[in-house]
Scaffold this motif. Structure first.
Motif, short mmCIF file in Angstrom:
data_model
loop_
_atom_site.label_atom_id
_atom_site.label_comp_id
_atom_site.label_asym_id
_atom_site.label_seq_id
_atom_site.Cartn_x
_atom_site.Cartn_y
_atom_site.Cartn_z
N THR A 41 -3.64 5.48 -0.74
CA THR A 41 -4.74 6.37 0.22
C THR A 41 -3.57 7.56 0.39
OG1 THR A 41 -5.95 6.04 2.25
CG2 THR A 41 -3.74 5.13 2.40
N SER A 42 -4.45 8.48 1.23
CA SER A 42 -4.03 9.65 1.61
C SER A 42 -2.49 9.61 2.75
CB SER A 42 -4.74 10.65 2.30
OG SER A 42 -5.23 10.06 3.34
N SER A 91 1.05 5.74 -0.05
CA SER A 91 0.31 7.22 -0.08
C SER A 91 0.05 7.71 -1.39
CB SER A 91 1.23 7.92 0.81
OG SER A 91 2.50 8.31 0.41
N ASP A 92 -0.67 8.42 -1.64
CA ASP A 92 -1.11 9.19 -2.83
C ASP A 92 0.27 10.11 -3.39
OD1 ASP A 92 -1.41 11.25 -1.17
OD2 ASP A 92 -3.66 11.22 -1.68
N ASP A 105 -0.88 5.94 -8.35
CA ASP A 105 -2.29 5.41 -9.00
C ASP A 105 -1.76 4.60 -10.18
OD1 ASP A 105 -4.19 6.59 -7.43
OD2 ASP A 105 -3.85 8.55 -8.50
N GLU A 128 -3.39 -0.90 -2.85
CA GLU A 128 -4.21 0.09 -2.42
C GLU A 128 -3.33 1.59 -2.40
OE1 GLU A 128 -7.06 0.06 -1.34
OE2 GLU A 128 -7.47 -2.33 -0.84
N ILE A 153 0.91 -1.08 0.02
CA ILE A 153 -0.13 0.07 -0.02
C ILE A 153 0.83 1.25 -0.04
CG2 ILE A 153 -1.89 -1.12 1.22
CD1 ILE A 153 -1.10 0.29 3.95
N GLU A 206 -4.04 8.79 6.07
CA GLU A 206 -4.79 7.36 6.33
C GLU A 206 -4.01 6.20 6.18
OE1 GLU A 206 -8.14 7.85 3.49
OE2 GLU A 206 -9.37 9.37 4.93
N LEU A 207 -2.73 6.48 5.92
CA LEU A 207 -1.93 5.22 5.48
C LEU A 207 -1.77 4.27 6.79
CD1 LEU A 207 -0.29 4.12 3.15
CD2 LEU A 207 1.91 5.34 4.12
N ASP A 231 -4.09 3.73 9.16
CA ASP A 231 -5.33 3.28 9.42
C ASP A 231 -5.64 2.14 8.42
OD1 ASP A 231 -5.69 4.75 11.61
OD2 ASP A 231 -7.05 6.15 10.27
N LYS A 232 -5.14 2.42 7.00
CA LYS A 232 -5.38 1.38 5.98
C LYS A 232 -4.53 0.12 6.16
CE LYS A 232 -7.43 1.52 2.69
NZ LYS A 232 -8.61 0.98 2.18
N LYS A 244 -0.64 1.06 -8.98
CA LYS A 244 -1.82 0.20 -8.45
C LYS A 244 -2.33 -0.40 -9.93
CE LYS A 244 -6.10 0.30 -6.52
NZ LYS A 244 -7.32 0.66 -5.91
#
Length: 268
Positions: A185-186, A128-129, A173, A183, A126, A189-190, A192-193, A176
């Motif tokens: 994510t921001s 971060s964006d 992106d 995944e 996963i 939120e990394l 938490d993901k 992915k």
């Protein structure tokens, strides 16, 4: 005394966090970091307390790839010495790829060169964006040889033909879409993901997870043959009669929690 380039912690859930810790040089790796990572992976693999492995990095970037001073030293070494260096990196990739517990890579910022190999070796990745990736080796007259089996497995031959040859940078992106990441994510939120994925992993039978990983390694990309079919039937028969297989089936039929999970507070 040499500075330690990695950090390791294991929490009460059995989640081990293996951290690249050279933020001042964007976690670029050299022979010392590679040796430390191999050593830590070996110790964690044999530690029965470990249920999940996180691979993460301190600082703004996951890893800039090979350290400049290390690359400079390689230019001064002969073929045999370069082969030894390459074998160490290959061992690191192999140890991570075949790690018996589930592995999760958490990526922020840049992941260049060999760092893409580390991400590709993990079961789940996963990012971060703001993450970006680059197989940059051809820019300096090299090739992504040691990491190629793992990266090509993730990207496929067609996309590898593009990104190995152009050395262009691509964002999270695109990573992915290519199959390198699961995944995006921001940054906020990394964590938490990652914890959500870990919670899912911890619900499952540790023995079955290890067996499932071995199954994937043994079956993937093989022609469906009598040998492959025999391997799968033996694998399911063995897991059914194993201690955790028996416990899992009994717990399911009896509508209770299996013994690898702690009882819920209301069950006490």
């Amino acid at each position: 005394m040499n500075q330690v380039y990695t950090q390791v912690s294991i929490d009460q859930r059995g989640v081990a966090n293996l951290v690249l810790n050279r933020p001042d040089v964007h976690n670029a790796f050299d022979d010392q970091m590679i040796a430390e990572l191999i050593q830590e992976l070996e110790k964690l693999a044999s530690n029965d307390q470990v249920k999940v492995l996180l691979l993460s990095a301190n600082g703004k970037n996951f890893s800039a790839g090979a350290d400049l001073n290390w690359m400079r030293s390689m230019a001064e070494k002969d073929y045999g010495q370069n082969l030894d260096d390459a074998n160490e990196l290959a061992m690191l990739m192999h140890k991570l790829d075949k790690f018996p517990k589930p592995t999760v890579a958490i990526v922020q910022g840049a992941a260049f060169g060999g760092a893409v190999g580390l991400v590709a070796c993990c079961d789940i990745a996963i990012a971060s964006d703001n993450a970006s990736f680059c197989l940059s080796e051809v820019k300096i007259g090299l090739i992504p040889a040691v990491i190629s089996p793992y990266v090509m497995r993730a990207l496929g031959e067609r996309q590898s033909r593009r990104y190995f040859l152009t050395a262009e940078r691509f964002n999270a992106d695109i990573a992915k879409q290519l199959g390198l990441l699961h995944e995006v994510t921001s940054v906020s939120e990394l964590a938490d993901k990652a914890n959500g994925l870990i919670d899912n992993l911890l619900q499952n039978s540790p023995a079955a997870i290890s067996a499932a990983k071995a199954l994937i390694h043994n079956i993937y990309n093989r022609k469906i043959s009598n040998n492959v079919v025999a391997h799968t039937t033996q694998a399911i028969a063995e897991i059914r009669v194993s201690d955790e297989g028996q416990e899992g089936l009994s717990a399911f039929l009896e509508k209770r929690r299996p013994n690898w999970l702690a009882p819920k507070p209301q069950d006490n």
